[in-house]
Design a protein around this motif. Structure first.
Motif, PDB file in Angstrom:
ATOM      1  N   SER A 154     -21.809  13.623  18.145  1.00 32.07           N
ATOM      2  CA  SER A 154     -22.125  14.679  19.109  1.00 32.07           C
ATOM      3  C   SER A 154     -20.857  15.042  19.855  1.00 32.07           C
ATOM      4  O   SER A 154     -19.993  14.187  20.075  1.00 32.07           O
ATOM      5  N   VAL A 170     -19.925  17.376  23.381  1.00 30.52           N
ATOM      6  CA  VAL A 170     -20.366  18.217  24.490  1.00 30.52           C
ATOM      7  C   VAL A 170     -19.186  19.027  25.000  1.00 30.52           C
ATOM      8  O   VAL A 170     -18.113  18.477  25.273  1.00 30.52           O
ATOM      9  N   THR A 201     -23.551  21.836  22.930  1.00 32.81           N
ATOM     10  CA  THR A 201     -23.303  20.624  22.157  1.00 32.81           C
ATOM     11  C   THR A 201     -23.324  20.947  20.666  1.00 32.81           C
ATOM     12  O   THR A 201     -24.167  21.719  20.197  1.00 32.81           O
ATOM     13  N   TYR A 210     -23.311  19.016  16.816  1.00 27.65           N
ATOM     14  CA  TYR A 210     -23.638  17.755  16.167  1.00 27.65           C
ATOM     15  C   TYR A 210     -23.105  17.751  14.737  1.00 27.65           C
ATOM     16  O   TYR A 210     -22.966  18.797  14.104  1.00 27.65           O
TER      17      TYR A 210
END
Length: 114
Positions: free
Chosen positions: A20, A22, A76, A78
């Motif tokens: 992930s 951010v 975000t 992924y």
């Protein structure tokens, strides 16, 4: 704009891992989020990118095994990785690009080993 990546670790061959990243700061308008990786002694290479409209692009080496996605509400991105191989071992970096400016996060190490 700052990027913070999470989710690296040690996994056995054939295993899965999800990274992930951010993005914080002024994030608006058309942009591209992506993942790159760099193995020791090698150049940094593209893994996958995703545009703000959802269009994706993958390196041939990861097609069918990795999936990139994004949550625009959470800023975000992924990277879901399946069927990991020892050659996937590298530091993985997230990148955010907008209006011709590129921002990089710190690397997160992925090690695929038995």
């Amino acid at each position: 704009v700052q990027l913070q990546a999470f989710g690296g670790g040690l996994v056995q061959p054939g295993g899965s891992l999800r990274l992930s990243c951010v993005v914080s700061g002024r994030v608006f308008g058309a942009n591209v989020m992506g993942w790159y990786r760099q193995a020791p002694g090698k150049q940094r290479e593209l893994v996958a990118t995703i545009v703000s409209n959802g269009f994706t692009n993958y390196a041939e080496a990861v097609k069918g095994r990795f999936a990139i996605s994004r949550d625009n509400a959470k800023n975000t991105v992924y990277l879901q990785m399946h069927s990991l191989k020892p050659e996937d071992t590298a530091a993985y970096y997230c990148k955010f690009s907008a209006r011709g400016i590129h921002y990089w996060g710190q690397g997160t190490q992925v090690t695929v080993s038995s």
